[in-house]
Design a protein around this motif. Structure first.
Motif, PDB file in Angstrom:
ATOM      1  N   PRO A  87       0.823  -1.220   0.000  1.00 20.20           N
ATOM      2  CA  PRO A  87       0.000   0.000   0.000  1.00 20.20           C
ATOM      3  C   PRO A  87       0.856   1.268   0.000  1.00 20.20           C
ATOM      4  N   ASN A  88       0.263   2.344  -0.472  1.00 21.40           N
ATOM      5  CA  ASN A  88       0.884   3.671  -0.384  1.00 21.40           C
ATOM      6  C   ASN A  88       0.413   4.335   0.902  1.00 21.40           C
ATOM      7  N   MET A  89       1.341   4.803   1.715  1.00 21.62           N
ATOM      8  CA  MET A  89       1.013   5.397   3.005  1.00 21.62           C
ATOM      9  C   MET A  89       1.474   6.856   3.060  1.00 21.62           C
ATOM     10  N   THR A  90       0.637   7.705   3.635  1.00 23.99           N
ATOM     11  CA  THR A  90       0.999   9.113   3.852  1.00 23.99           C
ATOM     12  C   THR A  90       0.568   9.529   5.256  1.00 23.99           C
ATOM     13  N   ILE A  91       1.249  10.531   5.781  1.00 22.45           N
ATOM     14  CA  ILE A  91       0.872  11.144   7.054  1.00 22.45           C
ATOM     15  C   ILE A  91       0.490  12.587   6.760  1.00 22.45           C
ATOM     16  N   SER A  92      -0.738  12.948   7.115  1.00 24.37           N
ATOM     17  CA  SER A  92      -1.228  14.303   6.864  1.00 24.37           C
ATOM     18  C   SER A  92      -1.022  15.225   8.063  1.00 24.37           C
ATOM     19  N   TYR A  93      -1.263  14.659   9.256  1.00 19.54           N
ATOM     20  CA  TYR A  93      -1.123  15.458  10.472  1.00 19.54           C
ATOM     21  C   TYR A  93      -0.594  14.561  11.572  1.00 19.54           C
ATOM     22  N   PRO A  94       0.427  15.018  12.322  1.00 11.59           N
ATOM     23  CA  PRO A  94       1.107  16.325  12.247  1.00 11.59           C
ATOM     24  C   PRO A  94       2.038  16.422  11.033  1.00 11.59           C
ATOM     25  N   GLY A  95       2.406  17.635  10.682  1.00  6.67           N
ATOM     26  CA  GLY A  95       3.284  17.844   9.545  1.00  6.67           C
ATOM     27  C   GLY A  95       4.723  17.476   9.862  1.00  6.67           C
ATOM     28  N   ASN A  96       5.456  17.093   8.827  1.00  9.59           N
ATOM     29  CA  ASN A  96       6.853  16.728   8.997  1.00  9.59           C
ATOM     30  C   ASN A  96       7.664  17.939   9.457  1.00  9.59           C
ATOM     31  N   ASN A  97       8.471  17.760  10.513  1.00  7.40           N
ATOM     32  CA  ASN A  97       9.314  18.804  11.100  1.00  7.40           C
ATOM     33  C   ASN A  97       8.494  19.967  11.674  1.00  7.40           C
ATOM     34  N   GLY A  98       7.232  19.673  12.010  1.00  7.17           N
ATOM     35  CA  GLY A  98       6.396  20.710  12.609  1.00  7.17           C
ATOM     36  C   GLY A  98       6.735  20.915  14.080  1.00  7.17           C
ATOM     37  N   ARG A  99       6.231  22.037  14.630  1.00  8.78           N
ATOM     38  CA  ARG A  99       6.431  22.369  16.035  1.00  8.78           C
ATOM     39  C   ARG A  99       5.043  22.519  16.668  1.00  8.78           C
TER      40      ARG A  99
END
Length: 357
Positions: A240-252
């Motif tokens: 499968p194709n996986m993505t992360i929407s939240y939290p953002g990458n390198n977010g604070r």
């Protein structure tokens, strides 16, 4: 010895010679005995009775060869014995016991081949690896199977597996191939080809397997019931194709901004083959941070390391959309966390075991 098996018997034939080199066979006579009631064919229709001795017509005897075409209504499953009693010009003739004999069983019922791998269950509608196919075969008479063949079709274009090229080819009709392993009496079989699994993987699509059995009477299976002698499945070997929407990458983020029902971890999980994919089965996430030499994982209650962590820290989201709503107990100190997501589709091994891609 066990009787032979035949599915048609329009002619009886053989040879007749005199045991004396100076003797000459004059006529050939024969008897047909029915095993179930020890009755003999009378030479007329379906009439059976006492030990009737029948004569081969002159046109059917050209020494030493003889033949005759008895109008017998042979019955499936019945066993018969043909007894030949030639008579020489001196009227010498062997007895029924001493005459030449052949016993056979009349068999017109077709055998059945069964597919065991891939197993005919809902689970194996989606398969990610299939290097061999196997199963069993049976006939209505013990020890009377002779051969098993398989045919594998790629449904979207009607091409059949070509064992010569290890790929898919166009054939005018079903391309049957002999199995590569066959037990005694053809009751167990398997088909293996070095390129079979690779050929399936060239197109993640629907395939159809057929198996047919042939018995010693040369009856060939012609009906292929789904789940018994045939099986359709979707081959899917793409993860499968996986993505992360939240939290953002390198977010604070502050602790109140991440986690729980108000601010869940979210993302996407899709089968890359679209409508020709097996579909998503599970989505898991793993939340961790590094402190010194130890990695701490969220367990559902707290962050822990070592033996206190099960399943390598992966947590089931309970949905495949996906969304993770745990209320995270964040550290009071500023900390960098790593969030991972992985998914598994519904494809399994041919026997129904193993996880998906």
């Amino acid at each position: 010895n066990p009787p032979g098996f035949y599915n048609s018997m329009s002619q009886l034939s053989g040879t007749a010679v005199d045991g004396n080199s100076l003797g000459v066979v004059d006529i050939v006579q024969y008897m047909v005995k029915r095993f179930s009631d020890s009755q003999y064919w009378t030479g007329s229709g379906d009439s059976w009775g006492g030990g009737t001795l029948l004569t081969v017509g002159a046109s059917g005897f050209t020494p030493p060869d003889w033949s005759t075409s008895p109008a017998i209504s042979w019955v499936h499953g019945e066993q018969y014995t043909v007894i030949v009693r030639p008579k020489d010009k001196a009227t010498n003739q062997p007895s029924e016991v001493a005459g030449g004999q052949v016993t056979f069983r009349y068999d017109t019922q077709k055998p059945t081949g069964y597919i065991a791998n891939p197993s005919s269950t809902t689970a194996t509608r989606y398969i990610r690896n299939l290097a061999s196919i196997s199963g069993t075969a049976s006939d209505d008479w013990s020890n009377s199977n002779k051969n098993v063949q398989v045919a594998i079709e790629r449904l979207w274009d009607g091409r059949w597996f070509n064992e010569g090229t290890g790929n898919w080819s166009v054939y005018a009709s079903t391309n049957w191939v002999n199995v590569t392993e066959l037990s005694s009496n053809a009751t167990y079989w398997s088909y293996t080809h070095g390129s079979l699994n690779t050929a399936f993987g060239t197109n993640n699509t629907w395939y159809h397997i057929l198996v047919r059995s042939t018995d010693t009477a040369t009856n060939v299976q012609s009906a292929f019931t789904l789940g018994i002698s045939s099986w359709s499945f979707l081959y899917d070997n793409l993860a499968p194709n996986m993505t992360i929407s939240y939290p953002g990458n390198n977010g604070r983020y502050r602790s109140s901004q991440v986690g729980g029902g108000a601010n869940p971890f979210t993302g996407g999980a899709t089968d890359p083959n679209g409508s020709l994919g097996s579909g998503m089965d599970t989505v898991e996430v793993r939340l961790s941070y590094l402190l010194g030499a130890d990695t701490y994982y969220w367990t559902g209650v707290l962050f822990a390391s070592g033996s206190a962590v099960s399943g390598s820290g992966w947590r089931d989201t309970g949905n495949v959309t996906w969304e993770f709503t745990d209320n995270i107990v964040w550290r009071s100190a500023d900390t960098e966390y790593t969030l991972e997501a992985r998914g598994e589709d519904k494809a399994v091994l041919g026997d129904g075991t193993g996880g998906g891609n």
